[in-house]
Motif scaffolding. Structure first.
Motif, PDB file in Angstrom:
ATOM      1  N   LEU A   1      -0.231  -0.285  -4.476  1.00 30.75           N
ATOM      2  CA  LEU A   1      -1.679  -0.124  -4.562  1.00 30.75           C
ATOM      3  C   LEU A   1      -2.058   1.348  -4.641  1.00 30.75           C
ATOM      4  CD1 LEU A   1      -2.596  -2.709  -1.805  1.00 30.75           C
ATOM      5  CD2 LEU A   1      -3.233  -2.933  -4.219  1.00 30.75           C
TER       6      LEU A   1
ATOM      7  N   THR B   1      -2.044  -4.591   4.343  1.00 31.63           N
ATOM      8  CA  THR B   1      -1.301  -3.468   3.770  1.00 31.63           C
ATOM      9  C   THR B   1      -0.296  -3.961   2.739  1.00 31.63           C
ATOM     10  OG1 THR B   1       0.303  -3.542   5.570  1.00 31.63           O
ATOM     11  CG2 THR B   1      -1.537  -2.017   5.821  1.00 31.63           C
TER      12      THR B   1
ATOM     13  N   SER C   1       0.843  -1.190   0.000  1.00 31.00           N
ATOM     14  CA  SER C   1       0.000   0.000   0.000  1.00 31.00           C
ATOM     15  C   SER C   1       0.880   1.242   0.000  1.00 31.00           C
ATOM     16  CB  SER C   1      -0.904   0.005   1.234  1.00 31.00           C
ATOM     17  OG  SER C   1      -0.127   0.210   2.401  1.00 31.00           O
TER      18      SER C   1
END
Length: 801
Positions: free
Chosen positions: A177, A188, A145
């Motif tokens: 992401l 995450t 992430s």
């Protein structure tokens, strides 16, 4: 803004401000709650072909134990599923984990998904960097992430950077992401499952499908009947599931991915889901708050009608028709509603951080711009203004010019309508106060309920692989730490989701012994120090024999030992706990006998929603948790020392669950605590809004009765008599509101409390307290005007026009 209001509204600034403030608070409450509802309903709805995405999950049923919903399924299921179901367009698997990623010497503990290479084509979380088709096809691929990328690498470009797991396995960042919408999965980072080496699915050969360890997701082809796929799953399961215990009945489910967050509560879901029932309740409460605000406007507008009678009479004399007057007054209501809506939007922006903290979850930053909220905001002045202004417009436009000019105008029926609205407002306020107080009492009652053991000073730690020789070393070293009183190794700790069930033949001497009947029990393993460490109450028997050691648990032909709770012995068929002591049973006919050496008081390891389980503890065997009873006082040093021992003995363990039992039990009721806080907020808003309206009504009534009060004072009435007269006039609707609120609140709370096995009684105290509080606040509100009038000199009142 002030100059945009009609002259009459500017002249009566106090009532106008009360109207705007009441409507603004009501509209803000509804907008906040609608934002929350929209955010909850949009979870997992942003995937491509979201309506064709399903999670294949497992339902496990043990006779007598009911059904247990598991979020996972067997890792080996995906390949035969794709081969035998042409309706399935794609399938992918994930395993939710908590791992330590290292950048150099810096460790970072993160929630991570081990996934198949095609995950991002099935659950297409958007990528800001990288190619979704290939990001996980590398055996060391890692997608992170944006927040995790900043934690790991700062402002440097994350693509191509290498991190390591705790055991030294390298992972290469192949994707970053994009900011994501809310999802039911907690992660995450996503890593290729192939990086797990021996633990990867490709190297697993166990075919026991009763171990739902991973999540399997499928995307069905367009036009496929979901019911037809569901109908074929039982036969598919029977053909492939050959090693599961026959006593455990398995079934496969197709959970729509978009429904998981709000409609599915299953073991193995790492992230708490939403509550659709609570969502409906909170949305309904927010609408009631808006209703109270609209009722305020209606009340104050009709109470002001007599002040506008001459204006209406003059307008009619010069030719104004009734529909024109209705349009005029409805326009004023919509103008006020428009001003209130703008103020409400400002209130929402200010209150949003506090509201998110109250809910315990963040809302998307653009939630107010997500459909259908902009449309609802645009329609609010029309809807709220129309609802609040329609009846006052009819009242005002109904005056007859002749009566007005003769001074005999009275608003027809307005007094009765105001009384009804005041009663309704206070009924809502009182009902919400009762709900708030009861929910708070229930949470405190559930926390204080007898657990059957002492949760205070109990520190638990797991899950650990305690099946090897290190377990004895761990226990011995922890027991020597200063501040540790006793230590036990168990397979169950408070607030743990784990469930293990078995069925035994009734022991000798029990009802049903000797037949084919089997008794289902919840089965866990403990060691010889369990009773001491947990402070469990021994109801019968002496417990494990003195001098017993774990290595003596199962010599050939020897008897094993077990502890049972009172509920378990009752299930076995014993009328008294003492009757079960010394009795033996076998798990399977080929197993050595197991003797019951002690009966414990019923113990509650889970939420008070559930009845105490029938628990059977075998002494010895593999455990996965360490429980330590600490001495009272400063326990930080003992906790740090325990954690250090675990890290040293189990360096390969990525993540373990640890904490004090009291905190873990309290977390079981976090949802109810949030509900109590939200209800308290809305209850406060309702009572404030109702009393804003009451304040305005009292001001108007006092102004109209100024001369009457002066005459009464001159005639000898005491200030107390006049105060009582006016206070009683406004106290009566509050008393009547109790008669309406009490049965409705009792009925709603009766249904809510039914979900708890341990619950408070709905005694009269809570209802009387809420009614008395509402009456006291209303009396204080009225007293502001009453005291001003009764303490003023009578001469001033007689000169009043």
């Amino acid at each position: 803004m002030h100059h945009l209001l009609p002259a009459f509204l500017r002249r009566h600034a106090l009532i106008t401000l009360l109207n705007i403030a009441g409507l603004a608070v009501g509209i803000a409450a509804v907008l906040l709650m609608l934002a929350y509802v929209v955010a909850e309903l949009r979870v997992d709805r942003g995937f491509t072909a979201a309506d064709r995405l399903y999670r294949i999950a497992t339902t496990l049923t043990v006779p007598g134990q009911g059904a247990m919903l598991a979020a996972g399924s067997a890792p080996q299921m995906a390949a035969p599923l794709m081969a035998e179901f042409p309706e399935v367009e794609a399938a992918t698997r994930i395993h939710q984990d908590q791992v330590v990623l290292k950048v150099g010497d810096r460790p970072f503990e993160v929630p991570l998904l081990w996934a198949d290479a095609n995950l991002l084509q099935v659950l297409d979380y958007p990528l800001a960097r990288g190619d979704a088709a290939t990001a996980l096809s590398r055996p060391d691929g890692l997608v992170v992430s944006p927040e995790l990328a900043r934690r790991l690498f700062g402002d440097a470009d994350a693509m191509g950077r290498v991190v390591q797991t705790r055991d030294g396995t390298p992972l290469t960042v192949t994707g970053v992401l994009a900011p994501m919408a809310e999802t039911h999965l907690d992660f995450t980072a996503i890593a290729a499952d192939a990086a797990r080496g021996p633990k990867s699915w490709a190297r697993q050969t166990v075919e026991d499908w009763s171990q739902p360890t991973i999540n399997t997701y499928v995307r069905l082809r367009p036009g496929v009947s979901v019911d037809a796929v569901r109908a074929r799953l039982p036969d598919f399961l029977d053909r492939h599931n050959t090693l599961s215990p026959r006593l455990v009945k398995l079934a496969l489910r197709l959970d729509p991915v978009g429904d998981i967050h709000l409609h599915v509560s299953a073991l193995g879901d790492h992230k708490p889901g939403g509550d659709m029932a609570m969502l409906r309740i909170l949305a309904g409460v927010a609408l009631m708050i808006l209703g109270v605000a609209v009722a305020n406007y209606t009340n104050l507008a009709t109470a002001q009608a007599i002040n506008r009678a001459r204006e209406v009479g003059v307008r009619k004399l010069v030719g104004a028709r009734r529909r024109q007057l209705v349009a005029l007054f409805m326009g004023e209501a919509m103008l006020l509603s428009s001003v209130a809506t703008l103020l409400a939007l400002a209130l929402v922006e200010l209150a949003l951080p506090f509201f998110q903290d109250l809910l315990g979850r963040p809302l998307p930053p653009d939630v107010l711009r997500q459909a259908p909220l902009p449309l609802l905001v645009a329609l609010t002045p029309v809807v709220v203004g129309g609802l609040g202004g329609f009846y006052p417009a009819l009242v005002l436009s109904g005056y007859r010019p002749g009566e007005v000019l003769k001074g005999r105008a009275q608003p027809p029926g307005a007094g009765r309508m105001r009384a009804v609205l005041v009663v309704t407002q206070f009924a809502v306020s009182i009902a919400l106060m009762i709900v708030t107080l009861t929910v708070h009492r229930q949470v405190e009652h559930a926390r204080a309920a007898d657990l059957g053991y002492r949760a205070g000073e109990l520190y638990t730690l797991g899950r650990l692989p305690l099946g090897d020789a290190r377990a004895a070393t761990l226990k011995a070293e922890v027991a020597r730490i200063p501040g540790v009183r006793s230590v036990s190794l168990t397979s169950l700790v408070p607030a743990n989701q784990s469930r293990a069930t078995l069925s035994i033949r009734p022991p000798e001497g029990a009802a049903g012994a000797g037949g084919d009947q089997r008794v289902p029990l919840a089965w866990f393993m403990v060691d010889e120090d369990f009773i001491t460490t947990y402070g469990a109450t021994l109801m019968a028997g002496s417990g494990t024999p003195t001098g017993w050691k774990p290595e003596a648990a199962r010599p050939d032909g020897a008897t094993e030992y077990a502890l049972a709770t009172v509920e378990a012995t009752r299930r076995m068929g014993y009328a008294h706990p003492q009757d079960a002591v010394g009795r033996s049973f076998r798990f399977l006919d080929s197993d050595p006998p197991t003797r019951i050496v002690g009966v414990l008081a019923d113990m509650r390891f889970r939420s008070a929603r559930e009845r105490p389980e029938a628990l059977l503890f075998t002494v010895g065997g593999e455990a996965s948790f360490l429980s330590a009873r600490l001495t009272p006082g400063d326990q930080g040093g003992a906790v740090a020392a325990i954690d250090a021992v675990v890290r040293r003995l189990y360096p390969e363990v990525e993540h373990w669950r640890r904490g004090f039992a009291q905190d873990q039990i309290a977390a079981l009721y976090a949802g109810e605590e949030r509900q109590a806080k939200v209800f308290a907020l809305f209850s406060a808003l309702a009572i404030v809004l109702a009393n804003l309206g009451l304040f305005g009504l009292t001001a108007l009534t006092a102004a109209r009765r100024t001369k009457e009060i002066g005459i009464r004072r001159v005639a000898g009435a005491r200030a107390w008599d006049i105060a009582w007269l006016m206070t009683w006039q406004f106290a009566r609707p509050v008393l009547v509101a109790n008669l309406l609120a009490w049965p409705l609140a009792w009925w709603g709370l009766h249904r809510w409390l039914a979900q708890f096995a341990v619950r408070v009684d709905q005694g009269p105290g809570t209802f009387l307290a809420a009614g008395a509080l509402a009456l006291a606040i209303a009396a204080a509100t009225v007293a502001v005007h009453v005291l001003r009038l009764t303490l003023a000199p009578p001469a001033g009142a007689l000169r009043y026009e």
